[in-house]
Design a protein around this motif. Structure first.
Motif, PDB file in Angstrom:
ATOM      1  N   THR A 136      11.345  -3.771   9.031  1.00 36.25           N
ATOM      2  CA  THR A 136      12.495  -4.624   9.055  1.00 36.25           C
ATOM      3  C   THR A 136      12.591  -5.330  10.380  1.00 36.25           C
ATOM      4  O   THR A 136      12.401  -4.583  11.613  1.00 36.25           O
ATOM      5  CB  THR A 136      13.695  -3.803   9.082  1.00 36.25           C
ATOM      6  OG1 THR A 136      13.636  -2.975   7.315  1.00 36.25           O
ATOM      7  CG2 THR A 136      15.084  -4.714   8.956  1.00 36.25           C
TER       8      THR A 136
ATOM      9  N   CYS B 109      16.869  -6.483   6.120  1.00 39.59           N
ATOM     10  CA  CYS B 109      16.240  -5.613   5.091  1.00 39.59           C
ATOM     11  C   CYS B 109      17.014  -5.335   3.633  1.00 39.59           C
ATOM     12  O   CYS B 109      18.371  -5.051   3.881  1.00 39.59           O
ATOM     13  CB  CYS B 109      15.785  -4.182   5.560  1.00 39.59           C
ATOM     14  SG  CYS B 109      15.131  -3.050   4.220  1.00 39.59           S
TER      15      CYS B 109
ATOM     16  N   SER C  93      12.707  -8.165   4.565  1.00 43.47           N
ATOM     17  CA  SER C  93      11.798  -6.930   3.864  1.00 43.47           C
ATOM     18  C   SER C  93      12.600  -6.443   2.768  1.00 43.47           C
ATOM     19  O   SER C  93      13.877  -6.475   2.777  1.00 43.47           O
ATOM     20  CB  SER C  93      11.592  -5.734   4.836  1.00 43.47           C
ATOM     21  OG  SER C  93      12.601  -5.074   5.036  1.00 43.47           O
TER      22      SER C  93
ATOM     23  N   LYS D 108       6.843  -8.218  10.398  1.00 38.90           N
ATOM     24  CA  LYS D 108       8.312  -8.098  10.402  1.00 38.90           C
ATOM     25  C   LYS D 108       8.933  -8.927  11.493  1.00 38.90           C
ATOM     26  O   LYS D 108      10.168  -9.068  11.551  1.00 38.90           O
ATOM     27  CB  LYS D 108       8.704  -6.600  10.862  1.00 38.90           C
ATOM     28  CG  LYS D 108       8.488  -6.076  12.036  1.00 38.90           C
ATOM     29  CD  LYS D 108       8.914  -4.565  12.203  1.00 38.90           C
ATOM     30  CE  LYS D 108       8.763  -3.827  13.419  1.00 38.90           C
ATOM     31  NZ  LYS D 108       9.497  -2.531  13.488  1.00 38.90           N
TER      32      LYS D 108
ATOM     33  N   VAL E 234      20.756  -3.714   7.231  1.00 36.83           N
ATOM     34  CA  VAL E 234      20.135  -3.291   6.125  1.00 36.83           C
ATOM     35  C   VAL E 234      21.231  -3.416   5.031  1.00 36.83           C
ATOM     36  O   VAL E 234      22.462  -2.767   5.192  1.00 36.83           O
ATOM     37  CB  VAL E 234      19.769  -1.791   6.237  1.00 36.83           C
ATOM     38  CG1 VAL E 234      19.220  -1.198   4.855  1.00 36.83           C
ATOM     39  CG2 VAL E 234      18.649  -1.663   7.432  1.00 36.83           C
TER      40      VAL E 234
END
Length: 178
Positions: free
Chosen positions: A119, A124, A72, A66, A153
């Motif tokens: 992440t 992510c 990711s 990561k 994210v």
């Protein structure tokens, strides 16, 4: 040498009828998801469970770094249509999959655990289907990851539905595969 015992025609017909009615192999409905994950892990290289199993049912790549400059990709949802999503955890596919119980969304804690575990600075992409529970749990987990851990994210909700024309809430089953 072997001795073969052939049942009478009535017994054979009963056995064939029982086999024809069986649609799946299930040892115990309460352990079907953990057993499916266990089988996947035994047959697939470079995947593992995240700590917290079996309450946190996350399958992730063991070869994922990561800290590398890679985004990711996490997907998940209710179990019951395997190998989706855990079967797609591999290099070039998913970084992790979050598995709920059969036809039930995974918990926001399970989704958050997957995000935190995979992440890095690159961020992510969190993919979920257009089910109320999935949208809720994945959305809350994404917000918590941003607020509590400072992670980048992005949530993508897939909402196609070729199975039900003119669906009021398209589910996104097929689209998540592509």
């Amino acid at each position: 040498f072997f001795v073969l015992s052939i049942p009478g025609p009535g017994a054979l017909a009963q056995q064939l009828a029982a086999c024809a009615m069986a649609k799946r192999f299930v040892n115990d409905t309460s352990t079907i998801v953990p057993e499916a994950i266990d089988g996947l892990l035994m047959s697939t290289p470079n995947v593992a469970r995240l700590d917290g199993y079996p309450d946190i049912k996350v399958v992730l790549r063991t070869d994922w770094d990561k800290s590398a400059a890679k985004v990711s990709v996490i997907c998940g949802g209710g179990s019951g249509h395997e190998p989706s999503f855990a079967g797609f955890v591999a290099d070039g596919f998913l970084t992790a999959a979050v598995c709920g119980n059969v036809f039930a969304s995974p918990s926001q804690d399970a989704v958050l655990a997957a995000i935190v575990a995979t992440t890095g600075p690159a961020g992510c992409v969190l993919v979920c289907m257009n089910y109320t529970g999935d949208r809720f749990c994945f959305g809350i987990a994404a917000a918590r990851a941003k607020n509590e851990y400072g992670l980048d994210v992005k949530l993508v909700v897939v909402s196609d539905d070729v199975a039900i024309p003119d669906a009021k809430q398209p589910r996104g089953l097929g689209g998540t595969l592509f």
